[in-house]
Design a protein around this motif. Structure first.
Motif, PDB file in Angstrom:
ATOM      1  N   GLN A 515       0.815  -1.213   0.000  1.00 61.15           N
ATOM      2  CA  GLN A 515       0.000   0.000   0.000  1.00 61.15           C
ATOM      3  C   GLN A 515       0.851   1.267   0.000  1.00 61.15           C
ATOM      4  O   GLN A 515       0.319   2.367  -0.088  1.00 61.15           O
ATOM      5  N   ARG A 516       2.163   1.125   0.069  1.00 61.39           N
ATOM      6  CA  ARG A 516       3.050   2.283   0.120  1.00 61.39           C
ATOM      7  C   ARG A 516       4.179   2.218  -0.907  1.00 61.39           C
ATOM      8  O   ARG A 516       4.453   3.192  -1.614  1.00 61.39           O
ATOM      9  N   ASP A 517       4.848   1.081  -1.001  1.00 61.92           N
ATOM     10  CA  ASP A 517       6.168   1.034  -1.624  1.00 61.92           C
ATOM     11  C   ASP A 517       6.191   0.896  -3.138  1.00 61.92           C
ATOM     12  O   ASP A 517       7.263   0.890  -3.734  1.00 61.92           O
ATOM     13  N   TYR A 518       5.039   0.776  -3.782  1.00 63.18           N
ATOM     14  CA  TYR A 518       5.053   0.735  -5.238  1.00 63.18           C
ATOM     15  C   TYR A 518       5.277   2.114  -5.858  1.00 63.18           C
ATOM     16  O   TYR A 518       5.600   2.228  -7.033  1.00 63.18           O
ATOM     17  N   LEU A 519       5.077   3.171  -5.068  1.00 61.17           N
ATOM     18  CA  LEU A 519       5.405   4.524  -5.500  1.00 61.17           C
ATOM     19  C   LEU A 519       6.428   5.120  -4.542  1.00 61.17           C
ATOM     20  O   LEU A 519       6.441   4.813  -3.354  1.00 61.17           O
ATOM     21  N   TRP A 520       7.269   5.986  -5.058  1.00 61.24           N
ATOM     22  CA  TRP A 520       8.282   6.638  -4.236  1.00 61.24           C
ATOM     23  C   TRP A 520       7.688   7.862  -3.546  1.00 61.24           C
ATOM     24  O   TRP A 520       6.760   8.496  -4.065  1.00 61.24           O
ATOM     25  N   PRO A 521       8.242   8.253  -2.401  1.00 57.81           N
ATOM     26  CA  PRO A 521       7.752   9.458  -1.721  1.00 57.81           C
ATOM     27  C   PRO A 521       8.250  10.720  -2.403  1.00 57.81           C
ATOM     28  O   PRO A 521       9.380  10.775  -2.905  1.00 57.81           O
ATOM     29  N   LEU A 522       7.408  11.737  -2.416  1.00 57.48           N
ATOM     30  CA  LEU A 522       7.830  13.050  -2.906  1.00 57.48           C
ATOM     31  C   LEU A 522       8.688  13.722  -1.835  1.00 57.48           C
ATOM     32  O   LEU A 522       8.424  13.583  -0.637  1.00 57.48           O
ATOM     33  N   PRO A 523       9.718  14.467  -2.234  1.00 57.77           N
ATOM     34  CA  PRO A 523      10.584  15.120  -1.241  1.00 57.77           C
ATOM     35  C   PRO A 523       9.849  16.212  -0.470  1.00 57.77           C
ATOM     36  O   PRO A 523       8.994  16.931  -1.012  1.00 57.77           O
ATOM     37  N   LEU A 524      10.187  16.340   0.797  1.00 59.41           N
ATOM     38  CA  LEU A 524       9.505  17.292   1.674  1.00 59.41           C
ATOM     39  C   LEU A 524       9.689  18.734   1.230  1.00 59.41           C
ATOM     40  O   LEU A 524       8.801  19.570   1.418  1.00 59.41           O
ATOM     41  N   THR A 525      10.848  19.060   0.639  1.00 56.37           N
ATOM     42  CA  THR A 525      11.065  20.436   0.197  1.00 56.37           C
ATOM     43  C   THR A 525      10.038  20.839  -0.849  1.00 56.37           C
ATOM     44  O   THR A 525       9.577  21.983  -0.862  1.00 56.37           O
ATOM     45  N   GLU A 526       9.676  19.919  -1.734  1.00 58.54           N
ATOM     46  CA  GLU A 526       8.700  20.240  -2.771  1.00 58.54           C
ATOM     47  C   GLU A 526       7.306  20.430  -2.175  1.00 58.54           C
ATOM     48  O   GLU A 526       6.571  21.343  -2.553  1.00 58.54           O
TER      49      GLU A 526
END
Length: 540
Positions: A515-526
């Protein structure tokens, strides 16, 4: 002065702000005198080539086919949301540069530059924009879509993410334009070797469309047949062009200097590094990083995937015997195994002595290891980003997924060409039935071994939705023949599983959350700079 010129050009093309989706700062640095000659267009387009990927030997550590001297946080599921992400930022930097060329290159026609020449450089820019968006989507899913240079008050600076299907429409439109305006490799000539050709565009289209089509199919994410038809057709265009063929000088030599240049028709899209110390584009130190740094080591899972010469897996073939020595594992196997993984007798180091002291798995990687480059700690070996072999694999997979099957004729023109250079028996539908083999799995196996340690495996697991099964497994290496390994210089004290296989990371240290790891997280700065940019699910 030359440095200052290119620094100014880089700022003109990419912008100077810290936000990844940024505007080109026309008010800070005027480019009114630029875009007036073919030389200007060439300089601008050359900047795009600096964004081509470097050798991807580290990438398979994100899968379970490779392991470094330390665990990989993507592979084992321990990564957290980053503050900054170069993959995200550099993709948008490339997009900004490409959009700037697309918008401003036509100015050169008023200065007398032939419109056909202008279109060629616009086509290169549109190719690179498509390349950047494909790499963004495969990591992050929906992304912000930008197709023009942005003003300081542009709504895109705080835009929400665009549905990936719409982004793919832009990718395909850009690739279609590029293919129509760029030349075939044979028409480009030696002086333009390494620039994007028409067949490179088609090959990227087949890669991108195969990714999206299989992602949609196995994730139940939407329409998939149109993408797979496009993947098949784009690969077919490369095949029918007659511009490419498999390299006949040996699989190992594909990753050595003798396979560089236009003479190797297998190379479709290449990042060039130069020729020698006197002819430098850039360089890398991959041979030393592999051998002395242990940055990537094959695992048992990869080694076991290679077929026996009779075309059967090791658990089905009568040719397979339990190895009683480290080199025994290569007996009667697909020839590509011994040309990918080191064995005693290979030229491994400056002294030629084979050792395994740097390997966390007991296996050592062989591709791109060039003995003479190790002493000077630099190598100019080019990186074939796309080989004709991948195009054949793309065609075979797309054809199978579209038709729920593939003919023997199509197997012969794709998979079996690759098996021939591995000296492995051909795959046919009758052979698969007789031995209880699954054709889909055999096509995937062929992709795994032919493209091994070239940065594909992790992304394949994601698009097939099998990462949740494969990645949580314990990482296993070679069977530990203690006396033999010690005699070869093995200096580590390995963890062993109950069956005496080297185990650099146990299964209880690895996790994959579907439910999480098939997509990468967007960086917090963005996210902090854009209130409408929503994080991917379960990365909060």
């Amino acid at each position: 002065m030359k440095y200052i010129k290119y620094l100014i050009l880089a700022v003109m093309l990419t912008g100077a702000g810290s936000c990844s989706v940024d505007r080109v700062p026309e008010t800070q640095l005027s480019d009114a005198t630029f875009w007036r000659s073919e030389g200007d267009l060439n300089s601008a387009a050359n900047y795009l080539y600096t964004f081509l990927p470097s050798l991807p030997v580290y990438d398979d550590n994100m899968s379970i086919d490779g392991f470094a001297v330390y665990p990989n946080e993507v592979s084992n599921g321990t990564r957290t949301v980053p503050n900054w992400d170069d993959d995200y930022a550099n993709a948008y930097k490339l997009i900004r540069a490409a959009c700037n060329i697309i918008a401003k290159a036509p100015r050169a026609t008023s200065a007398g530059v032939d419109p056909g020449i202008v279109e060629k450089y616009v086509a290169e820019a549109r190719f690179f924009r498509a390349w950047a968006y494909y790499n963004l989507v495969k990591r992050y899913g929906d992304v912000i879509l930008v197709t023009t240079p942005l003003a300081s008050d542009a709504k895109e600076l705080t835009a929400a993410r665009t549905n990936r299907e719409i982004v793919y429409d832009t990718i395909y439109a850009d690739l279609e334009f590029a293919a129509a305006k760029l030349q075939l490799p044979s028409a480009m000539g030696e002086s333009n070797y390494g620039r994007i050709s028409r067949t490179a565009v088609w090959a990227v289209e087949s890669r991108a469309a195969l990714f999206e089509g299989t992602w949609n199919k196995f994730h139940n994410a939407g329409e998939w047949r149109t993408h797979l038809e496009r993947a098949k057709n784009a690969a077919e265009k490369v095949i029918q062009s007659g511009e490419h063929s498999l390299y006949t000088g040996g699989y190992f030599n594909l990753y050595q200097y003798q396979a560089e240049g236009m003479g190797n028709k297998e190379n479709v899209m290449v990042r060039r590094y130069g020729a020698n110390d006197a002819n430098i584009i850039s360089y890398h130190n991959i041979p030393m990083a592999i051998i002395s740094g242990g940055v990537v080591n094959p695992t048992k899972y990869l080694v076991d995937a290679y077929l026996m010469k009779d075309g059967l897996p090791i658990d089905k073939s009568p040719l397979y015997n339990t190895p009683d020595s480290a080199n025994h594992v290569f007996n009667n196997r697909d020839k590509r195994l011994s040309e990918t993984v080191m064995k005693r007798g290979d030229n491994f180091s400056l002294t030629g002595k084979f050792v395994v002291s740097t390997s966390s798995t007991g296996y050592n990687y062989r591709k791109y290891v060039i003995q003479e480059d190790m002493g000077k700690s630099r190598s100019y070996i080019d990186y074939a980003i796309i080989r004709y072999a991948e195009v054949l694999l793309n065609y075979a997979e797309a054809k199978y997924e579209l038709d729920a099957g593939i003919t023997d004729a199509d197997l012969d023109r794709t998979i079996n060409q690759l098996r021939d250079r591995g000296e492995v028996a051909h795959l046919t539908n009758a052979f698969a039935t007789a031995h209880g083999l699954n054709i889909r799995e055999e096509i995937r196996r062929e992709r795994r071994v032919e493209l091994s340690m070239e940065g594909f495996r992790y992304w394949d697991l994601l698009r097939w939705k099998t990462a949740e099964t494969e990645l949580p497994k314990p990482v296993l290496g070679a069977y530990f023949f203690k006396d033999e390994f010690l005699a070869l210089g093995y200096s580590l004290t390995p963890n062993l599983n109950p069956d005496n296989y080297i185990m650099p990371e146990s299964g209880n240290m690895r996790t994959f959350l579907p439910q999480r790891d098939y997509l990468w997280p967007l960086p917090l700065t963005e996210i902090s700079m854009n209130p409408n940019l929503v994080q991917n699910p379960n990365w909060n």
